[in-house]
Design a protein around this motif. Sequence first.
Motif, PDB file in Angstrom:
ATOM      1  N   SER A 710       0.821  -1.216   0.000  1.00 54.76           N
ATOM      2  CA  SER A 710       0.000   0.000   0.000  1.00 54.76           C
ATOM      3  C   SER A 710       0.853   1.263   0.000  1.00 54.76           C
ATOM      4  O   SER A 710       0.422   2.312  -0.483  1.00 54.76           O
ATOM      5  CB  SER A 710      -0.921   0.019   1.224  1.00 54.76           C
ATOM      6  OG  SER A 710      -1.771  -1.102   1.240  1.00 54.76           O
ATOM      7  N   HIS A 711       2.069   1.162   0.552  1.00 50.01           N
ATOM      8  CA  HIS A 711       2.952   2.320   0.659  1.00 50.01           C
ATOM      9  C   HIS A 711       3.841   2.516  -0.564  1.00 50.01           C
ATOM     10  O   HIS A 711       4.518   3.551  -0.666  1.00 50.01           O
ATOM     11  CB  HIS A 711       3.866   2.175   1.888  1.00 50.01           C
ATOM     12  CG  HIS A 711       3.217   2.498   3.187  1.00 50.01           C
ATOM     13  ND1 HIS A 711       2.482   1.578   3.910  1.00 50.01           N
ATOM     14  CD2 HIS A 711       3.173   3.650   3.915  1.00 50.01           C
ATOM     15  CE1 HIS A 711       2.041   2.138   5.022  1.00 50.01           C
ATOM     16  NE2 HIS A 711       2.442   3.392   5.046  1.00 50.01           N
ATOM     17  N   LEU A 712       3.880   1.566  -1.472  1.00 54.71           N
ATOM     18  CA  LEU A 712       4.912   1.581  -2.502  1.00 54.71           C
ATOM     19  C   LEU A 712       4.530   2.309  -3.779  1.00 54.71           C
ATOM     20  O   LEU A 712       5.184   2.160  -4.812  1.00 54.71           O
ATOM     21  CB  LEU A 712       5.345   0.147  -2.819  1.00 54.71           C
ATOM     22  CG  LEU A 712       5.939  -0.618  -1.632  1.00 54.71           C
ATOM     23  CD1 LEU A 712       6.517  -1.939  -2.073  1.00 54.71           C
ATOM     24  CD2 LEU A 712       6.996   0.210  -0.898  1.00 54.71           C
ATOM     25  N   PHE A 713       3.479   3.110  -3.722  1.00 55.71           N
ATOM     26  CA  PHE A 713       3.067   3.931  -4.858  1.00 55.71           C
ATOM     27  C   PHE A 713       2.999   5.373  -4.392  1.00 55.71           C
ATOM     28  O   PHE A 713       2.364   5.673  -3.375  1.00 55.71           O
ATOM     29  CB  PHE A 713       1.712   3.471  -5.391  1.00 55.71           C
ATOM     30  CG  PHE A 713       1.740   2.088  -5.973  1.00 55.71           C
ATOM     31  CD1 PHE A 713       1.945   1.888  -7.330  1.00 55.71           C
ATOM     32  CD2 PHE A 713       1.600   0.971  -5.154  1.00 55.71           C
ATOM     33  CE1 PHE A 713       1.993   0.618  -7.862  1.00 55.71           C
ATOM     34  CE2 PHE A 713       1.649  -0.306  -5.675  1.00 55.71           C
ATOM     35  CZ  PHE A 713       1.845  -0.492  -7.036  1.00 55.71           C
ATOM     36  N   ALA A 771      -0.295  -9.581  -1.964  1.00 55.69           N
ATOM     37  CA  ALA A 771       0.369  -8.324  -2.296  1.00 55.69           C
ATOM     38  C   ALA A 771       0.440  -8.094  -3.801  1.00 55.69           C
ATOM     39  O   ALA A 771       0.287  -6.961  -4.268  1.00 55.69           O
ATOM     40  CB  ALA A 771       1.769  -8.307  -1.691  1.00 55.69           C
ATOM     41  N   ALA A 772       0.647  -9.140  -4.590  1.00 52.55           N
ATOM     42  CA  ALA A 772       0.747  -8.976  -6.039  1.00 52.55           C
ATOM     43  C   ALA A 772      -0.566  -8.483  -6.627  1.00 52.55           C
ATOM     44  O   ALA A 772      -0.585  -7.609  -7.505  1.00 52.55           O
ATOM     45  CB  ALA A 772       1.162 -10.297  -6.685  1.00 52.55           C
ATOM     46  N   ALA A 773      -1.680  -9.032  -6.133  1.00 53.83           N
ATOM     47  CA  ALA A 773      -2.993  -8.587  -6.615  1.00 53.83           C
ATOM     48  C   ALA A 773      -3.250  -7.140  -6.227  1.00 53.83           C
ATOM     49  O   ALA A 773      -3.810  -6.362  -7.009  1.00 53.83           O
ATOM     50  CB  ALA A 773      -4.083  -9.493  -6.064  1.00 53.83           C
ATOM     51  N   LEU A 774      -2.841  -6.766  -5.022  1.00 54.29           N
ATOM     52  CA  LEU A 774      -3.019  -5.378  -4.593  1.00 54.29           C
ATOM     53  C   LEU A 774      -2.173  -4.450  -5.453  1.00 54.29           C
ATOM     54  O   LEU A 774      -2.634  -3.370  -5.850  1.00 54.29           O
ATOM     55  CB  LEU A 774      -2.635  -5.231  -3.118  1.00 54.29           C
ATOM     56  CG  LEU A 774      -2.714  -3.812  -2.545  1.00 54.29           C
ATOM     57  CD1 LEU A 774      -4.118  -3.226  -2.681  1.00 54.29           C
ATOM     58  CD2 LEU A 774      -2.265  -3.790  -1.078  1.00 54.29           C
ATOM     59  N   GLU A 775      -0.967  -4.857  -5.774  1.00 56.25           N
ATOM     60  CA  GLU A 775      -0.100  -4.036  -6.628  1.00 56.25           C
ATOM     61  C   GLU A 775      -0.736  -3.825  -7.996  1.00 56.25           C
ATOM     62  O   GLU A 775      -0.730  -2.708  -8.533  1.00 56.25           O
ATOM     63  CB  GLU A 775       1.269  -4.692  -6.773  1.00 56.25           C
ATOM     64  CG  GLU A 775       2.256  -3.871  -7.570  1.00 56.25           C
ATOM     65  CD  GLU A 775       3.651  -4.463  -7.579  1.00 56.25           C
ATOM     66  OE1 GLU A 775       4.493  -3.955  -8.337  1.00 56.25           O
ATOM     67  OE2 GLU A 775       3.887  -5.430  -6.827  1.00 56.25           O
ATOM     68  N   ARG A 776      -1.296  -4.875  -8.557  1.00 53.49           N
ATOM     69  CA  ARG A 776      -1.961  -4.735  -9.858  1.00 53.49           C
ATOM     70  C   ARG A 776      -3.156  -3.796  -9.754  1.00 53.49           C
ATOM     71  O   ARG A 776      -3.390  -2.961 -10.646  1.00 53.49           O
ATOM     72  CB  ARG A 776      -2.423  -6.112 -10.353  1.00 53.49           C
ATOM     73  CG  ARG A 776      -1.278  -7.019 -10.802  1.00 53.49           C
ATOM     74  CD  ARG A 776      -1.801  -8.229 -11.563  1.00 53.49           C
ATOM     75  NE  ARG A 776      -2.664  -9.072 -10.733  1.00 53.49           N
ATOM     76  CZ  ARG A 776      -2.208 -10.078  -9.978  1.00 53.49           C
ATOM     77  NH1 ARG A 776      -0.906 -10.359  -9.937  1.00 53.49           N
ATOM     78  NH2 ARG A 776      -3.054 -10.816  -9.272  1.00 53.49           N
ATOM     79  N   LEU A 777      -3.909  -3.900  -8.671  1.00 55.37           N
ATOM     80  CA  LEU A 777      -5.093  -3.052  -8.497  1.00 55.37           C
ATOM     81  C   LEU A 777      -4.700  -1.590  -8.351  1.00 55.37           C
ATOM     82  O   LEU A 777      -5.320  -0.703  -8.952  1.00 55.37           O
ATOM     83  CB  LEU A 777      -5.875  -3.520  -7.267  1.00 55.37           C
ATOM     84  CG  LEU A 777      -7.158  -2.750  -6.940  1.00 55.37           C
ATOM     85  CD1 LEU A 777      -8.153  -2.840  -8.091  1.00 55.37           C
ATOM     86  CD2 LEU A 777      -7.777  -3.294  -5.646  1.00 55.37           C
ATOM     87  N   LYS A 780      -3.558  -0.279 -11.688  1.00 59.86           N
ATOM     88  CA  LYS A 780      -4.663  -0.172 -12.643  1.00 59.86           C
ATOM     89  C   LYS A 780      -5.543   1.028 -12.351  1.00 59.86           C
ATOM     90  O   LYS A 780      -6.008   1.720 -13.265  1.00 59.86           O
ATOM     91  CB  LYS A 780      -5.506  -1.444 -12.589  1.00 59.86           C
ATOM     92  CG  LYS A 780      -6.712  -1.436 -13.508  1.00 59.86           C
ATOM     93  CD  LYS A 780      -7.499  -2.734 -13.362  1.00 59.86           C
ATOM     94  CE  LYS A 780      -8.752  -2.727 -14.225  1.00 59.86           C
ATOM     95  NZ  LYS A 780      -9.549  -3.981 -14.054  1.00 59.86           N
ATOM     96  N   ASN A 781      -5.773   1.308 -11.094  1.00 64.22           N
ATOM     97  CA  ASN A 781      -6.744   2.334 -10.724  1.00 64.22           C
ATOM     98  C   ASN A 781      -6.067   3.600 -10.216  1.00 64.22           C
ATOM     99  O   ASN A 781      -6.335   4.069  -9.120  1.00 64.22           O
ATOM    100  CB  ASN A 781      -7.705   1.783  -9.652  1.00 64.22           C
ATOM    101  CG  ASN A 781      -8.576   0.672 -10.194  1.00 64.22           C
ATOM    102  OD1 ASN A 781      -9.456   0.913 -10.998  1.00 64.22           O
ATOM    103  ND2 ASN A 781      -8.309  -0.555  -9.767  1.00 64.22           N
TER     104      ASN A 781
END
Length: 788
Positions: A710-713, A771-777, A780-781
């Motif tokens: 969550s913090h890496l963007f 975590a990978a799915a969250l990164e993609r989400l 994407k959004n």
Amino acid sequence: MADKHSASSATAAGSGDKHKHSNRLLHENSPYLLQHAHNPVDWYPWGEEAFAKAKAEDKPIFLSVGYSTCHWCHVMEVESFESEEVAKLLNDWFVSIKVDREERPDVDKIYMTFVQASQGGGGWPMSVFLTPELKPIVGGTYFPPEDNYGRPGFKTVLRRVKENWDSRKAVLRNAGDNVIQQLAEAMAACATSLQVSGGVAEQAVQLCASQLMKGFDAKLGGFGSAPKFPRPVELNLMLRYYKRLDQAGKASLSKKALEMASFNLQCMARGGMHDHVGGGFHRYSVDDYWHVPHFEKMLYDQAQLANAYLDVYLVTRDTMHACVARDILDYLNRDMTHPEGGIFSAEDADSLEPSGSSKKKEGAFYVWTAKEIEDVLGKDRAQIFAAHYYVREQGNCNLSRMSDPHNEFLGKNVLIERQSLADTVAKFGKTVEETADLLGQCRELLHAHRSKRPRPHLDDKVIVAWNGLAISAYSRASRFLRAEPEGLKHYFPDMGCDPKDYLIVAERIAKFVKDKIYNASAKRLQRSYRKSPSQAPGFLDDYAFLIAGLLDLYEASGDTKWLAWVFELQEVQDHLFLDKEGGGYFSTAEGDSSILFRMKEDYDGAEPSGNSVAAINLLRLASICHGEEGKLFLERAQHLLVRFAAFRSFFSSLLASRTQAVFEGKVKELAMAVPLMCCAYDVLAVPSKRQILVAGAKTSGEFDALVTTSHLFFDPDSTIIQIDPELPSDVEFWQAKNPMLLAMAQGKAPKSKAVAFVCQDFKCYAPVSDAAALERLLNKNKSKVAAV
């Protein structure tokens, strides 16, 4: 390491029988006041004893304001305040008061405003003459002891003020009254609406960025010419501008904004303003090359710069920025930390020379001769090191006429990277890894050698506001640096610690402040701590900066005790400082009769203004809370931002009519004076901020991985919330603050140890559990905004 420093503070307060003179400052706690405790000047601290004496004897007051690591404060002390002749004039004709500006920023800001308005500039030491009623007569900064080059010396100034006071008391008193009335009126502008007028919020970041970009030094970095100061709020603004342009699909423009911020930080990191041997940054560069610095080190610079390097790392994934952030934080942890966790405020520019001289000299601790480097490193390693760091037999402070105008550093070298690592590799035929490893070893050897030199004085006050900035930096580093590539090598002074260790440091700082500088029963902060809490109360900056740091600490740790303290501090801040009618926050609380008027500051300088930080805090709290409490925070933020919709500095307010139309007419001229306030307007303009809720067992690895992702963007508008529905403290807290979020957390998929919800544009996406799915989400959004 802190123990080695502490002697410099203790020595200043040495016992009276070792000194020819002692005065009332001997009983103070401030390192700056203690430095003057044995002057022949009959100094008083700021307080009723001095005021009463001035009134009883009808004498003017000489107010001297500075701080313990101020070079020119030391110069004026040696030249004037240690002089028996000058002391006699001061003692016979004036009541002399010493103030530590870091301990009493309220006193400093009142009279610095007067000096800047009347003299066209200011700085420290600040020297102001006052009536016994504390109204200003005349002021300036450093005065040499004797008349020189058409400028009056300090003794001449004393005689002129004395003569004018004796012959024109009534005139001077009236003039002082008028000045204070004008200053107070200029600060009294009130908001005429609860809404920011159309377009102001949306344009703020673009306007400020446009002004900053006009002064950008494309060759050497920085927004302006020498002397070059690291003003991190400018970098905050440029990164936010980059984000807005990126969201609007303006790739070339966004790239340009990002490159300016990144290049600026790269130039600073390569320059001599960066302490390559010990880590951290000096105060500013006297030349355009970021080379020869003013050598003091301030905590507020370190904390803000660490955050700036972390932000750019998050966007670019250039590990150079991550390593510089680490070297700053490791320097603070090694050399500037109280044994129980708080971070000290500053290190001096001056120290005794290693040769045994009894006279302190600026930069003596940090500069090198070529021979010293060869003696420590040996000829072969020294050759490579000297090439990389531009070390010269004759000294290297010759890049600019401004670098060493008085030839103070002849034969001395201030380390600067004038060539890249790749250039050094090519020149000596080693691999990149071999060269980086060798340079790291060299820095460590030089650091060990340097540590034997007489150290600069350490100001070992723990200031709440600056520690709030440090809490933020350590908290964010504990998450952001987990994005570093596996196997990344670290070289001294970057210690290569586990990023999780930085969270421990952040929590220790917060605990120190809460245990030692916060009165839990009265719910009040004091300004600082040194052996005991200061007499000075906490000011707006202390509350606002600490709240900001604790919000970052909560997002990194998920511990609601820090968030609960945030709400408690915010309530106190509103009670003490909020102008409920006019909007915004005063810098000081009511009740101190020695403070002639209450200021509302908006200028974002070396430190951001308390109002800028408070505005962003309110908007962050509004995104956390549900219902009426969230609406209240939003309304207070809007009211504050309407108050400052002029984007004006104090000086423009002296000249401008206090009408909304005139205020908004100042936007184009003065946005660059308030970069962080512009960021606050931008936060307000975002229609729907992203909220990430991680729910589940906080002790699980899955939960931790989701929080880290969550913090890496880089998204300065997002809010990260962590809820463990099985933890009673979490349930109790979120039931009170946002029961909707709690219900989402309690309704998570039962088989999952942790899930993440991403909510934006008034909708929430399906929860994800890895975590990978969250990164993609999150990729994407990305939120879109209107065209910038």
